[in-house]
Design an enzyme around this catalytic site. Structure first.
Site, PDB file in Angstrom:
ATOM      1  N   GLU A 286     -35.708  -2.195  28.845  1.00 22.72           N
ATOM      2  CA  GLU A 286     -34.346  -2.117  28.992  1.00 22.72           C
ATOM      3  C   GLU A 286     -33.740  -1.088  27.872  1.00 22.72           C
ATOM      4  O   GLU A 286     -34.021  -1.413  26.694  1.00 22.72           O
ATOM      5  CB  GLU A 286     -33.469  -3.031  28.919  1.00 22.72           C
ATOM      6  N   CYS A 320     -25.460  -1.212  24.642  1.00 22.24           N
ATOM      7  CA  CYS A 320     -25.961  -0.106  25.620  1.00 22.24           C
ATOM      8  C   CYS A 320     -24.933  -0.128  26.866  1.00 22.24           C
ATOM      9  O   CYS A 320     -24.734   0.789  27.580  1.00 22.24           O
ATOM     10  CB  CYS A 320     -27.289  -0.426  26.200  1.00 22.24           C
TER      11      CYS A 320
END
Length: 515
Positions: A286, A320
């Site tokens: 990720e 993020c």
């Protein structure tokens, strides 16, 4: 019977008893400043001469702790322990593994403010953000424990009168878990315990800026009954320990959360077959995002401005999922931009020990310098509407910063800044807004603020992100409610906190018995 899953509630710090409890927890954590923390390999505490200094980003003179630093030799020792432990752990009862998580979650729940206080001090998180991080760690333990109980007997497949067929899951092996510093408890915990509860053994390498909270989690898991050698705590430099373990022929899978540059590097290294390796390594990776909120001309404009500001500047934009771009219909651009500026100027940044501040510091000098560099670029690419200044004299503080009239292809609209910076741009219609939203290499989160149902359905089809939100901000996914992960260069879309996540940490096996 398993109690239905329900996410951990957030703390209301407007209540005096909660505020007092948090202040007491902060005081307790401060008394531990400067302590030394060893590695944990096979249950053995190992102290090294070389140390990682964990620093309070709001006051860089304060050392949270000195953490022993692993090297290649210790990484190899940990690999041997994990490899050996796997042979017994893989045969352990899934109920036993799940029960460890349920007990660990209960321990953290009882000490919730203490863990949140660690996040305030080591991660620079404001109280609200720290509390949510701790709640998410609890959620991951509860959710993955319940998910394991659901899939422990496998899935139904068809049989015939002459045969009986079964389809079940087995663990993979030794996993390397490399966790980030921004969700220093939640993501670190979720990636480590998901690998453990599925019957794998783990080499946990937490992010170097925030290793102490990972040690605290190890203590909780030990108290909850986790056997020695199942999760091994080996903080150390990525270029030495991380690369060595990613390349290791006995590594079966790598779970990484962090930047695009490091994530793609790990993906490439893990793909190479090493001498003696007899499997293809799995990767759960990720990475970053360049996340957009679209504001339509038929929308609640106050909701839009509030959503952009909260999503852009929560935890100083170090998510993020943070909103770093807003695409606003030209008919309402001026009104929304003006309101964003008003709201941004109301925010304060300061030491998160004081709960009056909305924002704390950014994580370290490297992050500070990078973000200020992007702000300098932004001054040449757009109109500075708010913020733009930083102060690293005591801690690493940067003002919430808004740029207007930015070209969609500008640097600050394309590259992940990972700081409190948002760029605003206009779109002539909804089609163009979707086109702009999709014009990056990332595909993590996004949001659409509109009262036009046709536009919502168009976005559902065409806005290419892993997590899309309507009429709310683009951050704050909840475990079990909004499984989280992104497309394109945002990663492998593993959907953490979702019903498919544990399957990535196991392999299905079919057995067929003839009668």
């Amino acid at each position: 019977m398993v109690v239905p899953y329900k996410h951990e509630p957030f703390t209301d710090f407007s209540k005096e008893e909660n505020r007092k409890a948090m202040l007491e927890a902060l005081e307790k954590v401060e008394k531990d400043f400067g302590k030394e923390y060893p590695l944990i390999i096979g249950g053995e505490r190992i102290t090294t001469e070389d140390k990682i200094e964990s620093v309070n980003p709001a006051n860089k003179k304060e050392i949270i702790g000195y953490v022993s630093k692993a090297n290649k030799e210790l990484a190899e020792q940990a690999m041997k322990v994990a490899d050996s432990t796997f042979e017994t752990w893989r045969k352990s009862d899934p109920k036993f593994r799940a029960d460890i998580l349920f007990r660990a979650a209960a321990i953290v729940r009882r000490r919730k403010h203490e863990f949140s206080a660690h996040l305030v001090k080591e991660g620079g998180k404001p109280w609200k953000e720290a509390d949510a991080d701790t709640a998410e760690a609890i959620d991951f333990m509860e959710y993955y424990g319940r998910q394991m109980l659901e899939i422990m007997d496998g899935k139904k497949v068809e049989s015939r009168p002459i045969e009986y067929n079964q389809y079940h899951y087995i663990p993979l092996g030794v996993g390397v878990v490399i966790s980030p510093w921004n969700f220093l408890f939640a993501i670190m915990c979720g990636t480590a315990v998901s690998a453990m509860v599925t019957g794998n053994t783990v080499l946990l390498k937490p992010a170097s800026p925030t290793p102490v909270i990972a040690y605290k989690m190890m203590e909780v898991l030990e108290e909850a009954g986790l056997p020695d050698g199942v999760i091994n705590y080996i903080p150390g430099p990525g270029g030495e320990v991380g690369d060595y373990l990613v390349d290791h022929p006995r590594t079966r899978f790598v779970s990484f959360t962090g930047s695009r540059d490091i994530g793609t590097r790990i993906f490439e290294r893990a793909a190479k077959i090493q001498e003696g390796q007899k499997w293809l390594k799995r990767t759960i990776i990720e990475m970053g995002g360049k996340d957009t909120i679209i504001v339509d001309n038929n929308a609640d404009l106050e909701l839009a401005a509030q959503s952009i500001v909260q999503s852009a500047f929560g935890f100083s934009g170090q998510k993020c999922s943070a909103c770093s771009r807003a695409v606003i219909h030209e008919d309402v651009y001026d009104e929304v931009a003006n309101r964003i500026v008003e709201l941004t100027k109301e925010l304060s940044a300061g030491d998160p020990h004081d709960n009056t501040h909305f924002m704390g510091p950014v994580i370290n000098q490297k992050g500070f310098d990078k973000i200020m560099g992007y702000i300098d670029i932004g001054k040449n690419e757009g109109k500075l509407l708010a913020g733009g200044k930083g102060d690293d004299s005591k801690g690493w503080f940067i003002e919430p910063t808004v740029f207007g009239e930015v070209d969609p292809h500008a640097t600050i609209m394309q590259e992940e800044i990972f700081g409190p910076v948002v760029g605003l741009t206009k779109a002539k219609d909804f089609d163009e807004a979707i086109e702009i939203a999709n014009n990056t290499e990332y595909g993590l989160t996004g949001a659409v603020i509109t009262n036009n149902r046709e536009h919502l359905e168009k976005a559902r089809e065409d806005f290419h992100v892993g997590n899309l939100y309507f009429n709310r901000g683009c951050t704050a996914a909840i475990v079990g409610y909004q499984p989280f992960g992104g497309f394109n260069m945002s990663g492998t879309d593993s959907k953490a906190g979702g019903p498919d996540y544990l399957g990535q940490l196991m392999q299905p096996k079919t057995t067929s018995e003839m009668f």
